[in-house]
Design a protein around this motif. Structure first.
Motif, PDB file in Angstrom:
ATOM      1  N   THR A  73       0.815  -1.217   0.000  1.00 54.50           N
ATOM      2  CA  THR A  73       0.000   0.000   0.000  1.00 54.50           C
ATOM      3  C   THR A  73       0.852   1.272   0.000  1.00 54.50           C
ATOM      4  O   THR A  73       0.369   2.343  -0.370  1.00 54.50           O
ATOM      5  N   ILE A  79      -3.613   6.169  -2.555  1.00 55.30           N
ATOM      6  CA  ILE A  79      -3.755   6.074  -1.093  1.00 55.30           C
ATOM      7  C   ILE A  79      -3.024   7.218  -0.408  1.00 55.30           C
ATOM      8  O   ILE A  79      -3.529   7.811   0.552  1.00 55.30           O
ATOM      9  N   LYS A  81      -2.404  10.252  -1.547  1.00 58.04           N
ATOM     10  CA  LYS A  81      -3.063  11.539  -1.750  1.00 58.04           C
ATOM     11  C   LYS A  81      -4.460  11.602  -1.140  1.00 58.04           C
ATOM     12  O   LYS A  81      -4.831  12.613  -0.532  1.00 58.04           O
ATOM     13  N   GLU A  82      -5.221  10.527  -1.294  1.00 56.45           N
ATOM     14  CA  GLU A  82      -6.623  10.550  -0.874  1.00 56.45           C
ATOM     15  C   GLU A  82      -6.864   9.962   0.519  1.00 56.45           C
ATOM     16  O   GLU A  82      -7.878  10.263   1.142  1.00 56.45           O
ATOM     17  N   HIS A  83      -5.954   9.111   0.976  1.00 54.82           N
ATOM     18  CA  HIS A  83      -6.156   8.455   2.276  1.00 54.82           C
ATOM     19  C   HIS A  83      -4.835   8.438   3.050  1.00 54.82           C
ATOM     20  O   HIS A  83      -4.265   7.376   3.323  1.00 54.82           O
ATOM     21  N   ARG A  84      -4.364   9.612   3.416  1.00 61.93           N
ATOM     22  CA  ARG A  84      -3.066   9.731   4.089  1.00 61.93           C
ATOM     23  C   ARG A  84      -3.041   8.991   5.423  1.00 61.93           C
ATOM     24  O   ARG A  84      -2.007   8.457   5.812  1.00 61.93           O
ATOM     25  N   ARG A  85      -4.162   8.958   6.124  1.00 67.92           N
ATOM     26  CA  ARG A  85      -4.219   8.256   7.409  1.00 67.92           C
ATOM     27  C   ARG A  85      -3.989   6.760   7.209  1.00 67.92           C
ATOM     28  O   ARG A  85      -3.286   6.115   7.992  1.00 67.92           O
ATOM     29  N   VAL A  86      -4.603   6.213   6.150  1.00 65.73           N
ATOM     30  CA  VAL A  86      -4.409   4.793   5.833  1.00 65.73           C
ATOM     31  C   VAL A  86      -2.942   4.537   5.513  1.00 65.73           C
ATOM     32  O   VAL A  86      -2.353   3.544   5.952  1.00 65.73           O
ATOM     33  N   HIS A  87      -2.350   5.443   4.741  1.00 69.06           N
ATOM     34  CA  HIS A  87      -0.936   5.326   4.383  1.00 69.06           C
ATOM     35  C   HIS A  87      -0.063   5.274   5.635  1.00 69.06           C
ATOM     36  O   HIS A  87       0.846   4.443   5.743  1.00 69.06           O
ATOM     37  N   LYS A  88      -0.345   6.155   6.597  1.00 69.52           N
ATOM     38  CA  LYS A  88       0.454   6.213   7.819  1.00 69.52           C
ATOM     39  C   LYS A  88       0.255   4.967   8.686  1.00 69.52           C
ATOM     40  O   LYS A  88       1.214   4.417   9.232  1.00 69.52           O
TER      41      LYS A  88
END
Length: 218
Positions: A73, A79, A81-88
């Protein structure tokens, strides 16, 4: 045209990685009964009674899949750009899995690896580099050095994928020439991660060159 080419290439890479991860998952599932005479354990009967090794083996087998999935991921622009929390969150799962679970487990396994000194050395080098690149990826993102963070993540995930390429090279080698099990293991131990690392370095340098060219043209 360039956008379509990028999408096609990215999708292709992700599909390959997804299939490889799925095949890894299938290989892991067979160890759930925790029997001592299946799969890889057939070749480790001399060590099966050593409790630290056995714990390390099952820890590695059942946890490395999380590193593979979480790491996958981290290279998704969508991910990021649109879901930075998921990335972290997935990045933390990836880092903790390697630094605190798989590094010590793989280190113990490397000490008892097949392939005599060449095999043991290969896995020790792999494990130490895996820890170091992952640690540096975490350290650099905390310093807000995103460029260095991305480069170390590429190196780290290239080594994470050795879980897949190790098995792939074994099939490829045996498909062309017969090699006795001992020497095959020695060769495969190095082939499992060295080509990955070389490819990672090539990709990093290619991206650096592209960025320099873009700056020069701007």
């Amino acid at each position: 045209m360039e956008t379509a080419k990028y999408i096609f290439k990215t999708t292709g890479i992700y599909l390959v990685l997804c299939v490889a991860t799925f095949l890894m998952l299938l290989g892991i599932v067979r160890y759930i009964p925790m029997q001592d005479n299946i799969g890889f354990l057939k070749f480790k009967q001399d060590y099966i009674h050593i409790i630290p090794w056995k714990i390390a083996f099952y820890t590695h087998v059942f946890s490395v899949i999380f590193a593979l999935l979480a790491g996958l991921t981290q290279f998704s622009s969508f991910i990021l750009k649109e879901h930075r929390r998921v990335h972290k969150i997935m990045g933390k799962i990836y880092a903790y899995d390697i630094l605190f679970i798989n590094f010590p487990a793989a280190f113990i396994m490397a000490i008892y690896a097949n392939g005599q000194l060449p095999g043991k050395t290969a896995f020790l080098v792999l494990d130490c580099l895996w820890f170091w690149f992952t640690y540096k990826a975490v350290a650099e993102v905390r310093r807000k050095n995103i460029k260095a963070h991305k480069e170390y993540m590429i190196r780290s995930y290239a080594l994470t994928l050795s879980a897949v390429t190790l098995r792939t090279w074994k099939i490829i080698i045996l498909g062309f020439v017969y090699v006795d099990p001992l020497h095959l293991y020695m060769i495969d131990a190095w082939m499992g991660f060295v080509p990955n690392l070389l490819l990672a370095e090539w990709l990093i340098r290619r991206k650096r060159a592209a960025n320099k060219k873009a700056i020069a043209l701007s």
